[in-house]
Design an enzyme around this catalytic site. Structure first.
Site, PDB file in Angstrom:
ATOM      1  N   CYS A  89      -3.530  -5.431  18.118  1.00  0.00           N
ATOM      2  CA  CYS A  89      -2.141  -4.976  17.927  1.00  0.00           C
ATOM      3  C   CYS A  89      -1.188  -6.091  17.525  1.00  0.00           C
ATOM      4  O   CYS A  89      -0.703  -6.117  16.403  1.00  0.00           O
ATOM      5  CB  CYS A  89      -1.648  -4.319  19.220  1.00  0.00           C
ATOM      6  SG  CYS A  89      -2.462  -2.766  19.558  1.00  0.00           S
TER       7      CYS A  89
HETATM    8  N1  LIG Z   1      -6.640  -1.270  21.460  1.00  0.00           N
HETATM    9  C1  LIG Z   1      -5.374  -1.283  21.785  1.00  0.00           C
HETATM   10  O1  LIG Z   1      -4.969  -1.921  22.762  1.00  0.00           O
HETATM   11  C2  LIG Z   1      -4.343  -0.483  21.008  1.00  0.00           C
HETATM   12  C3  LIG Z   1      -3.092  -0.272  21.599  1.00  0.00           C
HETATM   13  C4  LIG Z   1      -2.140   0.467  20.922  1.00  0.00           C
HETATM   14  C5  LIG Z   1      -2.438   0.959  19.652  1.00  0.00           C
HETATM   15  N2  LIG Z   1      -3.651   0.720  19.080  1.00  0.00           N
HETATM   16  C6  LIG Z   1      -3.898   1.285  17.768  1.00  0.00           C
HETATM   17  O2  LIG Z   1      -4.719   2.434  17.895  1.00  0.00           O
HETATM   18  C7  LIG Z   1      -5.608   2.552  16.786  1.00  0.00           C
HETATM   19  C8  LIG Z   1      -7.048   2.586  17.257  1.00  0.00           C
HETATM   20  O3  LIG Z   1      -7.333   1.360  17.899  1.00  0.00           O
HETATM   21  P1  LIG Z   1      -8.565   1.182  18.879  1.00  0.00           P
HETATM   22  O4  LIG Z   1      -8.344  -0.140  19.559  1.00  0.00           O
HETATM   23  O5  LIG Z   1      -8.768   2.402  19.710  1.00  0.00           O
HETATM   24  O6  LIG Z   1      -9.754   1.061  17.821  1.00  0.00           O
HETATM   25  P2  LIG Z   1     -11.342   1.046  18.134  1.00  0.00           P
HETATM   26  O7  LIG Z   1     -11.947   0.221  17.073  1.00  0.00           O
HETATM   27  O8  LIG Z   1     -11.567   0.695  19.566  1.00  0.00           O
HETATM   28  O9  LIG Z   1     -11.773   2.548  17.960  1.00  0.00           O
HETATM   29  C9  LIG Z   1     -11.681   3.238  16.774  1.00  0.00           C
HETATM   30  C10 LIG Z   1     -12.820   4.250  16.701  1.00  0.00           C
HETATM   31  O10 LIG Z   1     -12.634   5.017  15.519  1.00  0.00           O
HETATM   32  C11 LIG Z   1     -13.918   5.285  14.965  1.00  0.00           C
HETATM   33  N3  LIG Z   1     -13.726   5.631  13.566  1.00  0.00           N
HETATM   34  C12 LIG Z   1     -13.384   4.818  12.527  1.00  0.00           C
HETATM   35  N4  LIG Z   1     -13.229   5.545  11.403  1.00  0.00           N
HETATM   36  C13 LIG Z   1     -13.467   6.841  11.736  1.00  0.00           C
HETATM   37  C14 LIG Z   1     -13.474   8.058  11.012  1.00  0.00           C
HETATM   38  N5  LIG Z   1     -13.151   8.086   9.739  1.00  0.00           N
HETATM   39  N6  LIG Z   1     -13.786   9.201  11.665  1.00  0.00           N
HETATM   40  C15 LIG Z   1     -14.112   9.162  12.977  1.00  0.00           C
HETATM   41  N7  LIG Z   1     -14.126   8.040  13.719  1.00  0.00           N
HETATM   42  C16 LIG Z   1     -13.792   6.896  13.109  1.00  0.00           C
HETATM   43  C17 LIG Z   1     -14.698   4.021  15.219  1.00  0.00           C
HETATM   44  O11 LIG Z   1     -16.098   4.263  15.193  1.00  0.00           O
HETATM   45  C18 LIG Z   1     -14.195   3.625  16.618  1.00  0.00           C
HETATM   46  O12 LIG Z   1     -14.992   4.191  17.634  1.00  0.00           O
HETATM   47  C19 LIG Z   1      -5.283   1.365  15.873  1.00  0.00           C
HETATM   48  O13 LIG Z   1      -4.340   1.762  14.921  1.00  0.00           O
HETATM   49  C20 LIG Z   1      -4.644   0.365  16.824  1.00  0.00           C
HETATM   50  O14 LIG Z   1      -3.758  -0.504  16.153  1.00  0.00           O
HETATM   51  C21 LIG Z   1      -4.618   0.023  19.757  1.00  0.00           C
END
Ligand SMILES: NC(=O)c1ccc[n+]([C@@H]2O[C@H](COP(=O)([O-])OP(=O)(O)OC[C@H]3O[C@@H](n4cnc5c(N)ncnc54)[C@H](O)[C@@H]3O)[C@@H](O)[C@H]2O)c1
Length: 453
Positions: free
Chosen positions: A281
């Site tokens: 993030c």
């Molecule tokens: N991790 C954090 O602390 C956090 C906090 C706030 C916001 N975010 C935001 O949330 C979003 C997700 O982050 P995250 O940390 O959960 O990511 P992550 O990488 O942990 O998880 C994303 C998941 O999406 C799946 N994926 C990717 N493309 C896909 C598709 N086309 N169809 C289905 N599944 C798909 C991946 O296999 C993975 O399991 C990002 O935009 C991030 O910036 C993350």
């Protein structure tokens, strides 16, 4: 039925399903954000389907296992065995869902431009199965305008209209991994709908499972809210990192300064220096904003400056290691350096974008004999750091501490026994103020070193 009657009856039908929890809800992307959200939907009583391209994650959930530390196995097991939670890699399952939340990654390209490829491919999959009456909510962090300018046109390609035939909103995810106090359930959820009907439905979805919902006037505002929050952190951390470097030169402890400044009951909020930014993030999201505003001829100077300062911090840690070894008449080249903590912040297992990777790479390049210990990260694979080879976590023992020429605290996990570390390490570089006492063998970031020669 007129057009408006039919769209309002679609909205009423979905609203009814959401308030009675009979809606079939879905989450696309079951990572750090999506899995906790899917579990909260299931806990609220919804039949919840998680869609992820990763068959390993899908299989784990369907076996009742969690792969995210903040989500207990018992929650996943309870909801999968009661058939309230189910995971699939088949995007065709989207057709039978009433709501679809998109929680896929939004990384940066090497050029620091937004990489929306995961969002676009998830939305294209949804568009193939979109039917009247569905609600789509984007949660992935992104620049203002993504929901209207990228997501909406893809969903409307086959003739359905947002706000009339289907409903569309943006709601930024605010999850803080490792935070046991503030969870998906009790962190207020900001929601902006493409139309008032979209906002009402998104509110109904979240109100069923999340304590507080805050409605804003549009997806664009909701997108900007998330970027303000993360830019606020990035800029303030940049400021305090620069202050640490000033204190270092002036022979003042930045840690003592922050503690004393924090006694001011108003107008001050403590941020702490460290080895640099990490995670998915704070190092990334502000650049979505600076990229977007370039389109309107604006230069986001605070964001760029904070990026420079924060991005240089791993190198300052390496400089400290050089200074510490110098006090023992040694060089980084050929010295054994043990890094403690490689996840990007304390008490979590996520090491994406972790500054520890840059610290390790810079030291490897200078010829250090590197090892690391992290209770939550068993291995840093070759592909995940610039060093280019697999490094496995070594056990944290008195012998391992004594064998290292220098121990570097990069991530201050609570489980570390700092007394044991202080007792057995020959030299310590502490980038987090984890060792509270002054000692000649401890070199702190942003503080005068007792043992400085
Ligand atoms: N991790 C954090 O602390 C956090 C906090 C706030 C916001 N975010 C935001 O949330 C979003 C997700 O982050 P995250 O940390 O959960 O990511 P992550 O990488 O942990 O998880 C994303 C998941 O999406 C799946 N994926 C990717 N493309 C896909 C598709 N086309 N169809 C289905 N599944 C798909 C991946 O296999 C993975 O399991 C990002 O935009 C991030 O910036 C993350």
């Amino acid at each position: 039925m007129t057009q408006s009657t039919s769209s309002s009856s679609l909205a009423e039908l979905l609203h009814e399903k959401l308030t009675t929890r009979t809606a079939q809800v879905g989450v696309v992307g079951l990572g750090y954000v999506g899995l906790p959200l899917a579990v909260e939907f299931a806990r609220a009583g919804f039949q919840t389907t998680g869609v992820d391209l990763d068959p390993v994650k899908v299989a784990a959930i369907n076996r009742g296992e969690s792969y995210i530390r903040d989500v207990p196995d018992s929650d996943v097991a309870t909801f999968t065995s009661s058939r309230r939670l189910h995971a699939t890699a088949q995007t065709s399952d989207i057709a039978r869902l009433d709501t679809i939340n998109i929680c896929v990654p939004t990384p940066l390209r090497k050029t620091k431009d937004p990489d929306l490829s995961h969002v676009v491919s998830a939305v294209e999959a949804i568009a193939q199965h979109l039917r009247p009456g569905q609600l789509v909510v984007l949660e992935s962090t992104t620049y203002p305008g993504t929901t209207d300018e990228v997501v909406r046109p893809i969903l409307e390609r086959r003739g359905l209209r947002a706000g009339e035939d289907f409903f569309l909103a943006f709601s930024p995810e605010r999850v803080d991994p490792g935070n046991a106090t503030w969870t998906t359930k009790n962190v207020p959820k900001v929601v902006g709908g493409t139309t008032p009907a979209c906002a009402r439905l998104a509110r109904a979805l979240y109100s069923a499972s999340i304590d507080t919902v805050v409605e804003v006037s549009s997806p664009r505002v909701a997108e900007m809210v998330k970027l303000l929050e993360n830019t606020f952190r990035a800029v303030n951390i940049g400021l305090v990192n620069e202050l640490a470097l000033m204190c270092d030169r002036l022979g003042i402890s930045v840690w003592e300064v922050i503690d004393a400044a924090s006694t001011k009951p108003f107008g001050f909020m403590p941020f702490y220096p460290g080895p640099g930014l990490g995670g998915h993030c704070i190092p990334i999201d502000p650049f979505y904003l600076s990229w977007k505003v370039k389109e309107v001829g604006f230069e986001a100077r605070f964001i760029e400056l904070a990026g420079h300062v924060n991005g240089a911090m791993p190198h300052h840690v390496v400089d400290k290691v050089g200074e510490a070894l110098n006090s023992h008449r040694k060089s980084i080249n050929g010295s054994g350096v043990l890094v403690l903590g490689v996840s990007y912040k304390r008490d979590i297992e996520d090491f994406r974008e972790s500054p520890a990777l840059d610290v390790m790479a810079a030291m490897a390049l200078k010829g250090a004999r590197l090892s690391f210990h992290d209770p939550y990260v068993p291995i840093v694979p070759a592909r995940d750091w610039p060093g280019g080879y697999d490094v496995a976590s070594v056990p944290l023992t008195p012998a391992a501490l004594e064998a290292a020429d220098c121990v570097v605290i990069v991530t201050d996990h609570k489980v570390f026994d700092y007394d044991m570390i202080r007792k057995h390490a020959r030299l310590i570089v502490d980038s987090r103020n984890a060792i509270k006492s002054d000692a000649t063998n401890v070199f702190k970031l942003g503080a005068p070193s007792v043992g400085r020669t």
